[in-house]
Design a protein around this motif. Structure first.
Motif, short mmCIF file in Angstrom:
data_model
loop_
_atom_site.label_atom_id
_atom_site.label_comp_id
_atom_site.label_asym_id
_atom_site.label_seq_id
_atom_site.Cartn_x
_atom_site.Cartn_y
_atom_site.Cartn_z
N CYS A 43 0.84 -1.20 0.00
CA CYS A 43 0.00 0.00 0.00
C CYS A 43 0.88 1.25 0.00
CB CYS A 43 -0.93 0.00 1.22
SG CYS A 43 -2.25 -1.21 1.12
N ASP A 44 0.71 2.06 -1.04
CA ASP A 44 1.50 3.29 -1.20
C ASP A 44 0.59 4.49 -0.94
OD1 ASP A 44 3.09 5.37 -1.90
OD2 ASP A 44 3.72 4.55 -3.84
N SER A 45 0.83 5.17 0.17
CA SER A 45 -0.01 6.33 0.51
C SER A 45 0.72 7.65 0.25
CB SER A 45 -0.44 6.25 1.97
OG SER A 45 0.69 6.20 2.82
N ASP A 46 1.68 7.61 -0.66
CA ASP A 46 2.40 8.81 -1.11
C ASP A 46 3.37 9.39 -0.10
OD1 ASP A 46 1.44 8.93 -3.69
OD2 ASP A 46 -0.33 10.08 -3.11
N LYS B 31 7.01 4.87 -0.31
CA LYS B 31 7.61 4.72 -1.63
C LYS B 31 8.95 3.99 -1.55
CE LYS B 31 5.32 8.62 -3.83
NZ LYS B 31 4.49 7.70 -4.63
N GLU B 32 9.73 4.27 -0.52
CA GLU B 32 11.01 3.59 -0.35
C GLU B 32 10.78 2.10 -0.05
OE1 GLU B 32 15.19 3.03 -0.01
OE2 GLU B 32 13.87 4.47 -1.01
N SER B 33 9.78 1.79 0.76
CA SER B 33 9.46 0.40 1.07
C SER B 33 9.03 -0.35 -0.19
CB SER B 33 8.34 0.32 2.12
OG SER B 33 8.75 0.88 3.33
N PHE C 109 -1.10 -0.90 -4.34
CA PHE C 109 -2.39 -0.21 -4.19
C PHE C 109 -2.10 1.22 -3.78
CE2 PHE C 109 -5.61 -3.83 -3.14
CZ PHE C 109 -5.33 -4.42 -4.38
N GLU C 110 -2.67 2.16 -4.51
CA GLU C 110 -2.47 3.58 -4.20
C GLU C 110 -3.46 4.02 -3.11
OE1 GLU C 110 -0.02 5.26 -5.41
OE2 GLU C 110 0.64 3.67 -6.77
N MET C 111 -3.30 3.46 -1.91
CA MET C 111 -4.17 3.80 -0.79
C MET C 111 -3.51 3.33 0.49
SD MET C 111 -7.14 0.83 -1.03
CE MET C 111 -7.66 1.32 -2.66
N LYS C 112 -4.01 3.82 1.61
CA LYS C 112 -3.51 3.38 2.90
C LYS C 112 -4.07 1.99 3.21
CE LYS C 112 -3.47 6.27 6.33
NZ LYS C 112 -3.89 7.25 7.37
N PHE C 113 -3.28 1.22 3.98
CA PHE C 113 -3.76 -0.09 4.39
C PHE C 113 -4.92 0.06 5.37
CE2 PHE C 113 -3.56 -3.50 7.64
CZ PHE C 113 -4.02 -4.54 6.84
N GLY C 114 -5.98 -0.73 5.18
CA GLY C 114 -7.14 -0.68 6.04
C GLY C 114 -8.27 -1.48 5.44
N PRO C 115 -9.48 -1.38 5.97
CA PRO C 115 -10.63 -2.14 5.47
C PRO C 115 -10.89 -1.92 3.98
CG PRO C 115 -11.16 -1.14 7.59
CD PRO C 115 -9.83 -0.59 7.18
N GLU C 116 -10.70 -0.67 3.50
CA GLU C 116 -10.95 -0.40 2.08
C GLU C 116 -9.95 -1.14 1.21
OE1 GLU C 116 -10.59 1.90 4.41
OE2 GLU C 116 -12.64 2.63 4.62
N ALA C 117 -8.70 -1.21 1.64
CA ALA C 117 -7.68 -1.92 0.87
C ALA C 117 -7.98 -3.42 0.84
CB ALA C 117 -6.29 -1.66 1.47
N VAL C 118 -8.44 -3.95 1.96
CA VAL C 118 -8.79 -5.38 2.01
C VAL C 118 -9.92 -5.68 1.05
CG1 VAL C 118 -9.76 -7.19 3.48
CG2 VAL C 118 -7.95 -5.73 4.37
N GLN C 119 -10.98 -4.85 1.07
CA GLN C 119 -12.11 -5.09 0.18
C GLN C 119 -11.70 -4.92 -1.29
OE1 GLN C 119 -15.13 -6.36 0.93
NE2 GLN C 119 -14.13 -6.60 2.94
N ALA C 120 -10.77 -4.02 -1.55
CA ALA C 120 -10.27 -3.85 -2.92
C ALA C 120 -9.55 -5.12 -3.38
CB ALA C 120 -9.33 -2.65 -2.99
N ALA C 121 -8.81 -5.75 -2.48
CA ALA C 121 -8.11 -6.99 -2.80
C ALA C 121 -9.10 -8.12 -3.04
CB ALA C 121 -7.15 -7.36 -1.68
N VAL C 122 -10.17 -8.17 -2.23
CA VAL C 122 -11.20 -9.21 -2.39
C VAL C 122 -11.81 -9.11 -3.79
CG1 VAL C 122 -13.50 -9.92 -1.62
CG2 VAL C 122 -11.73 -9.43 0.07
N LYS C 123 -12.16 -7.89 -4.21
CA LYS C 123 -12.81 -7.70 -5.50
C LYS C 123 -11.86 -7.95 -6.67
CE LYS C 123 -16.14 -4.31 -3.73
NZ LYS C 123 -16.60 -2.89 -3.77
#
Length: 596
Positions: free
Chosen positions: A513-516, A521-523, A550-564
């Protein structure tokens, strides 16, 4: 809110309903625990049962920490899955399943026996084993019809049982006022021979304590259907169950010891409370008083032990669903109907219980052996899992952290109780292993099915049909995707090691998860550089590993994005610990698995 398959979540259970489901199991123990404790400890039975209640107080802390940190169905299995490996967790899962099987079989059989003995003059003789199977089938249909409706039935049973227990205590007080304590002191004299036979008071108390630990069976049930409970309810169910045990079990034993002789208690066996009530009913009522009291107890026993059957269905349903989603049991068990229940799981459990009743002819020794070892084994493993989580998942967000000394005391209490029961009857281990070995073989076969199919494929080169079918099955299971959220390249080897040991799927998708931020970004850059090097080194060549950003912070939204995006259930998404600084809880992630 949705479940791991994206279905709409059905009604959640409030404190009253959830407590009723658990309470029917744990408080049904009043029907036999007082008798067991009195046989082994004589007049010290109330003290022994008080010590059991104290032990349960420590387990309240153990369960609260683990289940509120990981509020997912599965109990000890889920605890160990997130703290150790899948094979170790599977052992706890199988022991829990066997505990539920024995709970359902014993409760149905004993409940029918109570009813048969009380109403034999009206009903005539009938096969209690077959009637117990019919009872199991009835509750299977009830659970398939929906958890909310079955919870209403459980609540009615629970309230009637509480009324019955209070009634016994009231009549017990009246008996004491009228007749004094002469029977208790006569039992005190008889207890001296028990202590002498056991060569000491401490050993007598230990054996009584060990045997009486079955009186807290059912305490583990709430953890196995925590997802069906409203937020904050779980901790209250633990408190309510503990209060029921610490109040009723010692007092019921005291009433029994002041009503019947120890020899009469031994003779009454499973029907002890009915005999106590028959005696108590003669004090205040007419000539029909004893019969009325005995019949009330018989009806209550049938109802509350039936409620314990319901608890077994509800608890095992949540556990089996979780294990099936994790690949420990066939995935067909996760099929859900429009009522939100799992009919294939329920029917399978019913057939297993029925077959065991038919094979053993309802033999109590065989079933009790499974029950004792399985239940106390689950409690021991749960305390052990708590210690593992404290060490391996120290950064996991918790609502409560139990003191280590509490966990150790709970672990020792359950462990010593299991050893004590083996001393009481060595055949318990034999009967337990008869059921444990085949069940764990099936589960391990599912966990290691990729290696098993690979082996069959290699040795079936001369059999075209077997070779072709094995290759097709092997290819289908290794194509399963495993999705991992990863932020630090130093964890990469550890993650792949875990997957190689515990998962049958061999397509691994790493998500960063890349949150800018500069750190993110280094990770991400370091991960993208590390992956080709890892592949070139030949480490875990059988795994197909890819990296996504994923261009977002890790959290519930990122998990649901991965599911879809990858079409995987959340239980095949692996993450690191949820820390206190995160803006979400573990429950918000929808059932992902913590592996590092």
């Amino acid at each position: 809110m949705s479940d791991t398959h994206g279905h709409k979540t059905h009604h959640k259970l409030n404190e009253l309903y959830a407590t009723a489901i658990c309470g029917n199991d744990i408080l049904s123990s009043c029907l036999y625990t007082a008798g067991i404790a009195s046989i082994f400890a004589g007049v010290y039975a109330p003290l022994v049962l008080l010590l059991v209640g104290v032990s349960l107080w420590f387990f309240r802390h153990v369960y609260t920490e683990v289940v509120e940190a990981l509020p997912i169905n599965g109990g000890a299995y889920n605890c160990l899955l997130n703290g150790t490996s899948k094979p170790i967790a599977a052992i706890a899962g199988v022991m829990t399943i066997l505990s539920y099987v024995a709970t359902a079989c014993l409760s149905a059989k004993v409940g029918v026996e109570y009813f048969a003995r009380a109403f034999e003059e009206h009903t005539g003789h009938f096969d209690t084993t077959l009637v117990a199977i019919v009872l199991l089938g009835g509750f299977a249909a009830l659970v398939i019809g929906g958890l909310k409706d079955s919870a209403k039935v459980a609540l009615g049973i629970f309230l009637f049982h509480i009324f019955t227990l209070v009634l016994i205590l009231v009549f017990g007080i009246e008996h004491w006022l009228v007749h004094g304590t002469s029977q208790f002191w006569a039992n005190y004299e008889a207890t001296k021979s028990i202590v002498f036979t056991n060569k000491g008071l401490l050993w007598t108390l230990y054996l009584g304590f060990s045997a009486s630990l079955l009186g807290i069976s059912g305490f583990e049930s709430s953890a196995n259907f925590v997802e069906e409970q409203e937020p904050g309810v779980f901790r209250k169910t633990l408190r309510n169950m503990w209060l029921g045990v610490i109040i009723f079990n010692p007092l019921i034993a005291l009433v029994a010891l002041n009503t019947l002789s120890i020899s009469a208690i031994k003779g009454a066996s499973d029907f002890m409370l009915a005999d106590v009530s028959f005696t108590l009913g003669g004090d205040l009522m007419s000539e029909w008083g004893p019969v009325i009291m005995r019949d009330i107890i018989a009806i209550d026993a049938l109802l509350v032990l039936s409620g314990a059957v319901l608890t077994a269905y509800v608890g095992v349903g949540g556990l089996i669903q979780r294990m099936a989603l994790d690949g420990c049991l066939p995935n067909i068990l996760t099929k859900k109907n429009s009522k939100g229940s799992f009919p294939i799981t329920v029917i399978s459990f019913f057939l297993l219980c029925s077959s065991i009743l038919l094979i053993t002819h309802g033999n109590m020794l065989s079933l009790a052996g499974v029950y004792t070892i399985a239940f106390l084994g689950v409690m021991t493993l749960f305390a052990f899992g708590n210690l593992i989580l404290k060490r391996e998942r120290s950064l996991l967000e918790r609502t409560y952290s139990s003191p280590i000394k509490y966990v150790v005391i709970a672990l020792l209490a359950a462990g010593m109780g299991m050893v004590g029961n083996m001393v009481i009857n060595q055949e318990y281990v034999y009967y337990f292993m008869i059921y444990f070995i085949p069940t764990i073989t099936v589960v391990f076969g599912m966990i290691f099915q990729d290696y098993l199919l690979e082996f069959i494929y290699r040795v079936s080169q001369k059999s075209g049909i077997l070779k072709s079918r094995t290759k097709h099955m092997f290819d289908s299971i290794i194509r399963l995707k495993i999705v991992v959220f990863v932020h630090n390249r130093q964890r990469l080897f550890e993650i792949l090691k875990y997957i190689a040991r515990n998962e049958v799927g061999r397509r691994v998708v790493l998500i960063h998860c890349d949150s800018d931020t500069a750190y993110d970004k280094e990770s991400g850059r370091l991960l993208s550089e590390a992956l080709p090097i890892l592949k070139e080194s030949g480490v875990y060549q059988h795994l197909d590993v890819s990296l996504e950003t994923f261009e977002m912070k890790f959290g519930p939204e990122a998990v649901q994005a991965a599911v879809k995006k990858f079409h995987v259930p959340t239980n095949r998404i692996l993450v690191g610990s949820v820390h206190h600084f995160h803006e979400f809880s573990y429950e918000d992630l929808g059932g992902v698995r913590i592996i590092y």
